[in-house]
Design a protein around this motif. Structure first.
Motif, short mmCIF file in Angstrom:
data_model
loop_
_atom_site.label_atom_id
_atom_site.label_comp_id
_atom_site.label_asym_id
_atom_site.label_seq_id
_atom_site.Cartn_x
_atom_site.Cartn_y
_atom_site.Cartn_z
N VAL A 87 0.85 -1.18 0.00
CA VAL A 87 0.00 0.00 0.00
C VAL A 87 0.89 1.23 0.00
CG1 VAL A 87 -1.80 1.27 1.23
CG2 VAL A 87 -1.81 -1.24 1.25
N ILE A 88 0.84 1.99 -1.08
CA ILE A 88 1.65 3.21 -1.18
C ILE A 88 0.79 4.39 -0.75
CG2 ILE A 88 2.95 4.73 -2.69
CD1 ILE A 88 3.70 2.38 -4.39
N ASP A 89 1.18 4.98 0.37
CA ASP A 89 0.49 6.16 0.91
C ASP A 89 1.14 7.41 0.32
OD1 ASP A 89 -0.66 8.20 2.51
OD2 ASP A 89 0.92 7.92 4.01
N ILE A 90 0.37 8.21 -0.42
CA ILE A 90 0.91 9.40 -1.05
C ILE A 90 0.43 10.68 -0.37
CG2 ILE A 90 0.97 8.16 -3.24
CD1 ILE A 90 -1.29 10.02 -4.21
N SER A 91 -0.28 10.54 0.75
CA SER A 91 -0.94 11.70 1.35
C SER A 91 0.03 12.67 2.00
CB SER A 91 -1.96 11.23 2.40
OG SER A 91 -1.30 10.65 3.51
N ASN A 92 -0.39 13.92 2.06
CA ASN A 92 0.30 14.93 2.84
C ASN A 92 -0.50 15.21 4.11
OD1 ASN A 92 2.89 16.07 1.87
ND2 ASN A 92 1.75 16.33 -0.04
N THR A 93 0.21 15.52 5.17
CA THR A 93 -0.45 15.69 6.47
C THR A 93 -0.31 17.11 7.00
OG1 THR A 93 1.53 14.98 7.67
CG2 THR A 93 -0.04 13.26 7.05
N ALA A 98 -0.47 25.09 5.66
CA ALA A 98 0.74 24.40 5.20
C ALA A 98 2.00 24.90 5.90
CB ALA A 98 0.89 24.54 3.69
N THR A 99 1.88 25.12 7.22
CA THR A 99 3.06 25.52 7.99
C THR A 99 3.41 24.49 9.06
OG1 THR A 99 1.71 26.83 9.53
CG2 THR A 99 2.65 27.98 7.61
N GLY A 100 2.59 23.47 9.22
CA GLY A 100 2.84 22.44 10.22
C GLY A 100 2.11 21.17 9.85
N LEU A 101 2.25 20.15 10.72
CA LEU A 101 1.63 18.86 10.48
C LEU A 101 0.48 18.62 11.44
CD1 LEU A 101 4.87 16.67 10.09
CD2 LEU A 101 3.55 17.79 8.28
N VAL A 102 -0.52 17.89 11.00
CA VAL A 102 -1.67 17.60 11.85
C VAL A 102 -1.45 16.35 12.69
CG1 VAL A 102 -3.28 18.72 10.26
CG2 VAL A 102 -2.85 16.26 10.06
N THR A 103 -0.43 15.58 12.40
CA THR A 103 -0.16 14.36 13.15
C THR A 103 0.60 14.69 14.43
OG1 THR A 103 1.76 14.08 11.72
CG2 THR A 103 -0.18 12.78 11.20
N VAL A 182 8.34 17.42 4.57
CA VAL A 182 8.83 18.08 3.35
C VAL A 182 7.70 18.87 2.68
CG1 VAL A 182 9.73 17.67 1.01
CG2 VAL A 182 10.70 16.45 2.96
N GLY A 183 6.46 18.46 2.92
CA GLY A 183 5.32 19.16 2.32
C GLY A 183 5.30 20.64 2.66
N PRO A 184 5.25 20.99 3.96
CA PRO A 184 5.30 22.41 4.31
C PRO A 184 6.57 23.10 3.83
CG PRO A 184 4.54 21.11 6.17
CD PRO A 184 5.00 20.14 5.12
N LEU A 185 7.69 22.37 3.83
CA LEU A 185 8.95 22.95 3.36
C LEU A 185 8.84 23.35 1.89
CD1 LEU A 185 12.00 23.51 3.86
CD2 LEU A 185 12.42 21.17 3.07
N LEU A 186 8.34 22.44 1.05
CA LEU A 186 8.19 22.75 -0.37
C LEU A 186 7.19 23.89 -0.60
CD1 LEU A 186 8.19 19.26 -2.12
CD2 LEU A 186 9.87 21.08 -2.38
N ALA A 190 8.12 27.34 -2.43
CA ALA A 190 7.35 27.77 -3.60
C ALA A 190 6.77 29.17 -3.40
CB ALA A 190 6.22 26.77 -3.87
N ARG A 191 6.28 29.43 -2.19
CA ARG A 191 5.63 30.72 -1.93
C ARG A 191 6.62 31.86 -1.75
NH1 ARG A 191 1.54 28.26 2.69
NH2 ARG A 191 -0.16 27.63 1.30
#
Length: 207
Positions: A87-93, A98-103, A182-186, A190-191
């Motif tokens: 199972v490949i999980d591609i989700s962002n959390t 987009a400055t932090g994680l919900v986990t 890496v999600g918030p970092l990217l 970008a911004r």
């Protein structure tokens, strides 16, 4: 090549599935709305088929292409239908801005999804460090991935290579938290630094 089922038919599923078809993989598309899955299969061509949501996926590899908020629930609903699957999980959390994680600290979305999966299923985190629209540009890109099972990671790596992408193993599934970070970092690069979302994370091996 691989037999791959996509649960979810949104933008990321479309981008990865298009490269999968081009790489001669066998592709099955599954969505809650069968009409959307049928339309995407027709768009992709290459023998892409449509599966039934909740049924045993045809693919040995299952790309879980749903938002993180619903991912664990979808895996729970599938239950033993995912037994033995990669199972490949591609989700962002990341959170709303987009400055932090919900986990919570010390875990990751991929690890929470793994808890919901059958014991014989193996979760691999991948693709969340690449923007979907960049995947559609057919460029050679790096895909970072993490997982605990060596064979599952080998299968995921082979699949990633078939897409014309370079797989880079970052370690066990505990590393998924840092991949998700890496999600918030990217988003920030970008911004602010790049001023465009036409960017991709790459690793240069210096010889």
């Amino acid at each position: 090549m691989s037999k791959v089922s996509f649960i979810g038919v949104g933008g990321m599923a479309r981008a990865i599935a298009a490269r999968a078809v081009a790489g001669s993989n066998s592709v099955e598309l599954v969505g809650r709305d069968p009409a959307k899955a049928t339309d995407l299969a027709a768009e992709l061509g290459g023998g892409a088929t449509v599966g039934t949501f909740g049924a045993v996926p045809a693919g040995d590899i299952v790309v879980l292409a749903v938002p993180y908020a619903s991912a664990a629930a979808v895996v729970t609903q599938y239950g033993d239908a995912l037994a033995g699957k990669v199972v490949i999980d591609i989700s962002n959390t990341f959170d709303a801005d987009a400055t932090g994680l919900v986990t919570p600290d010390g875990t990751s979305g991929a690890q929470e999804i793994a808890k919901a999966a059958p014991a014989s299923a193996h979760v691999v985190k991948a693709f969340n460090t690449v923007f979907g629209h960049v995947l559609t540009q057919e460029r050679p890109l790096d895909v970072l991935f993490a997982g605990d099972d060596a064979r599952a990671k080998a299968d995921a790596s082979t699949f990633i290579e078939s897409l014309g992408l370079r797989p880079l193993d970052v370690g066990g599934l505990e590393m998924a938290r840092w991949l998700e970070g890496v999600g918030p970092l990217l988003m920030g690069v970008a911004r602010h630094g790049a001023g465009t979302f036409d960017i991709a994370l790459a690793v240069n091996v210096l010889g």
